[in-house]
Design a protein around this motif. Structure first.
Motif, PDB file in Angstrom:
ATOM      1  N   MET A  41       0.855  -1.177   0.000  1.00  0.00           N
ATOM      2  CA  MET A  41       0.000   0.000   0.000  1.00  0.00           C
ATOM      3  C   MET A  41       0.897   1.235   0.000  1.00  0.00           C
ATOM      4  O   MET A  41       1.810   1.345   0.805  1.00  0.00           O
ATOM      5  N   ASP A  42       0.625   2.152  -0.912  1.00  0.00           N
ATOM      6  CA  ASP A  42       1.441   3.362  -0.976  1.00  0.00           C
ATOM      7  C   ASP A  42       0.645   4.626  -0.671  1.00  0.00           C
ATOM      8  O   ASP A  42       1.163   5.734  -0.778  1.00  0.00           O
ATOM      9  N   LYS A  43      -0.632   4.455  -0.300  1.00  0.00           N
ATOM     10  CA  LYS A  43      -1.417   5.603   0.145  1.00  0.00           C
ATOM     11  C   LYS A  43      -2.573   5.117   1.009  1.00  0.00           C
ATOM     12  O   LYS A  43      -2.992   3.965   0.940  1.00  0.00           O
ATOM     13  N   ILE A  44      -3.066   6.026   1.804  1.00  0.00           N
ATOM     14  CA  ILE A  44      -4.188   5.728   2.687  1.00  0.00           C
ATOM     15  C   ILE A  44      -5.430   6.366   2.081  1.00  0.00           C
ATOM     16  O   ILE A  44      -5.375   7.494   1.590  1.00  0.00           O
ATOM     17  N   THR A  45      -6.521   5.641   2.107  1.00  0.00           N
ATOM     18  CA  THR A  45      -7.771   6.161   1.562  1.00  0.00           C
ATOM     19  C   THR A  45      -8.833   6.216   2.657  1.00  0.00           C
ATOM     20  O   THR A  45      -8.721   5.540   3.686  1.00  0.00           O
ATOM     21  N   GLN A  46      -9.862   7.003   2.408  1.00  0.00           N
ATOM     22  CA  GLN A  46     -10.977   7.063   3.356  1.00  0.00           C
ATOM     23  C   GLN A  46     -11.633   5.691   3.484  1.00  0.00           C
ATOM     24  O   GLN A  46     -12.045   5.297   4.570  1.00  0.00           O
ATOM     25  N   GLU A  47     -11.692   4.960   2.382  1.00  0.00           N
ATOM     26  CA  GLU A  47     -12.279   3.622   2.414  1.00  0.00           C
ATOM     27  C   GLU A  47     -11.485   2.704   3.348  1.00  0.00           C
ATOM     28  O   GLU A  47     -12.066   1.895   4.076  1.00  0.00           O
ATOM     29  N   TYR A  48     -10.171   2.828   3.322  1.00  0.00           N
ATOM     30  CA  TYR A  48      -9.309   2.025   4.196  1.00  0.00           C
ATOM     31  C   TYR A  48      -9.575   2.362   5.665  1.00  0.00           C
ATOM     32  O   TYR A  48      -9.739   1.469   6.499  1.00  0.00           O
ATOM     33  N   ILE A  49      -9.641   3.656   5.974  1.00  0.00           N
ATOM     34  CA  ILE A  49      -9.920   4.098   7.344  1.00  0.00           C
ATOM     35  C   ILE A  49     -11.302   3.617   7.779  1.00  0.00           C
ATOM     36  O   ILE A  49     -11.481   3.093   8.885  1.00  0.00           O
ATOM     37  N   ASP A  50     -12.298   3.778   6.909  1.00  0.00           N
ATOM     38  CA  ASP A  50     -13.663   3.349   7.236  1.00  0.00           C
ATOM     39  C   ASP A  50     -13.723   1.846   7.503  1.00  0.00           C
ATOM     40  O   ASP A  50     -14.430   1.402   8.404  1.00  0.00           O
ATOM     41  N   LYS A  51     -12.980   1.069   6.726  1.00  0.00           N
ATOM     42  CA  LYS A  51     -12.981  -0.385   6.924  1.00  0.00           C
ATOM     43  C   LYS A  51     -12.419  -0.743   8.297  1.00  0.00           C
ATOM     44  O   LYS A  51     -12.969  -1.595   8.993  1.00  0.00           O
ATOM     45  N   ILE A  52     -11.340  -0.090   8.687  1.00  0.00           N
ATOM     46  CA  ILE A  52     -10.773  -0.354  10.009  1.00  0.00           C
ATOM     47  C   ILE A  52     -11.807  -0.039  11.088  1.00  0.00           C
ATOM     48  O   ILE A  52     -12.016  -0.826  12.014  1.00  0.00           O
ATOM     49  N   LEU A  53     -12.464   1.117  10.972  1.00  0.00           N
ATOM     50  CA  LEU A  53     -13.457   1.500  11.979  1.00  0.00           C
ATOM     51  C   LEU A  53     -14.662   0.568  11.955  1.00  0.00           C
ATOM     52  O   LEU A  53     -15.170   0.176  13.009  1.00  0.00           O
ATOM     53  N   ASP A  54     -15.114   0.203  10.769  1.00  0.00           N
ATOM     54  CA  ASP A  54     -16.267  -0.696  10.658  1.00  0.00           C
ATOM     55  C   ASP A  54     -15.966  -2.080  11.223  1.00  0.00           C
ATOM     56  O   ASP A  54     -16.867  -2.767  11.700  1.00  0.00           O
ATOM     57  N   ASP A  55     -14.698  -2.486  11.159  1.00  0.00           N
ATOM     58  CA  ASP A  55     -14.287  -3.793  11.676  1.00  0.00           C
ATOM     59  C   ASP A  55     -13.902  -3.746  13.156  1.00  0.00           C
ATOM     60  O   ASP A  55     -13.437  -4.739  13.700  1.00  0.00           O
ATOM     61  N   SER A  56     -14.080  -2.599  13.792  1.00  0.00           N
ATOM     62  CA  SER A  56     -13.702  -2.435  15.195  1.00  0.00           C
ATOM     63  C   SER A  56     -14.895  -2.656  16.110  1.00  0.00           C
ATOM     64  O   SER A  56     -16.047  -2.540  15.696  1.00  0.00           O
TER      65      SER A  56
END
Length: 85
Positions: free
Chosen positions: A1-16
């Motif tokens: 991964m070479d960049k962070i996306t809002q989708e990536y952040i949302d997935k982490i939060l949704d999986d928390s």
């Protein structure tokens, strides 16, 4: 991964795991435990007057607070990873 996306952040939060607490009739505290590693982040959403308090808005604001914290942490980790390449 070479960049962070809002989708990536949302997935982490949704999986928390998340718990919300109401405090003082005008504040929402959101506690997120990241399933990825067990790290805990705490977000807050508050209003000035209890008369204006809306639980759902407070939850949204608290999640945004946690999201911003996660962006900073994930950005740091990515910078370290890319520096080592």
């Amino acid at each position: 991964m070479d960049k962070i996306t809002q989708e990536y952040i949302d997935k982490i939060l949704d999986d928390s795991d998340v718990e919300y607490f109401e405090a003082f009739g005008k504040t929402v505290v959101a506690v997120y435990r990241l399933r990825k590693n067990g790290h805990v982040l705490v977000g807050v959403g508050a209003c000035v007057s209890p008369a204006n308090f809306d639980l759902e808005i407070g939850k949204k604001v608290a999640r945004e607070d946690v999201s911003n914290q996660l962006w900073a942490r994930e950005g740091y980790l990515l910078q370290e990873k890319l520096k080592g390449e």
